[in-house]
Design an enzyme around this catalytic site. Structure first.
Site, PDB file in Angstrom:
ATOM      1  NE  ARG A 149      -2.188  -1.270   3.480  1.00 23.95           N
ATOM      2  CZ  ARG A 149      -2.539  -0.878   4.696  1.00 23.95           C
ATOM      3  NH1 ARG A 149      -3.659  -0.218   4.888  1.00 23.95           N
ATOM      4  NH2 ARG A 149      -1.793  -1.147   5.730  1.00 23.95           N
ATOM      5  CG  ASN A 181      -3.672  -4.511   3.471  1.00 26.84           C
ATOM      6  OD1 ASN A 181      -3.191  -4.444   2.354  1.00 26.84           O
ATOM      7  ND2 ASN A 181      -2.944  -4.399   4.566  1.00 26.84           N
TER       8      ASN A 181
END
Length: 91
Positions: A18, A36
């Site tokens: 990320r 996520n």
């Protein structure tokens, strides 16, 4: 300009995916978000010029520790007025 909704699978959590996605998306002037998922995948919506989206994905594939084994995506409507790329809380 296009927008894609993407699911990444493989070793994509706990490896800085990320952070890297947000960093490179911002540097390329792309907008959208990444988060996520509870099943171990990462979900992303990304908007911009298609060659830049492809470049972002290739860059992520070449990062150490990240191992993308699967990518599922579909094009979705562009969101007008979106100005940034953000990291969202896990779902």
């Amino acid at each position: 300009m296009i927008r894609k909704h993407i699911y990444f699978s493989g070793r994509v959590q706990g490896v800085g995916f990320r952070y890297q996605a947000a960093y490179y998306a911002r540097s390329l002037g792309l907008t959208g978000w990444v988060r996520n998922l509870s099943d171990g995948r990462v979900e992303m919506e990304i908007q911009g010029r298609e060659p830049l989206i492809t470049q972002l994905i290739l860059t992520l594939k070449n990062q150490p520790y990240i191992r993308i084994e699967g990518i599922e995506y579909q094009e979705i409507p562009v969101e007008s007025g979106e100005t940034k790329f953000s990291t969202r809380f896990s779902y």
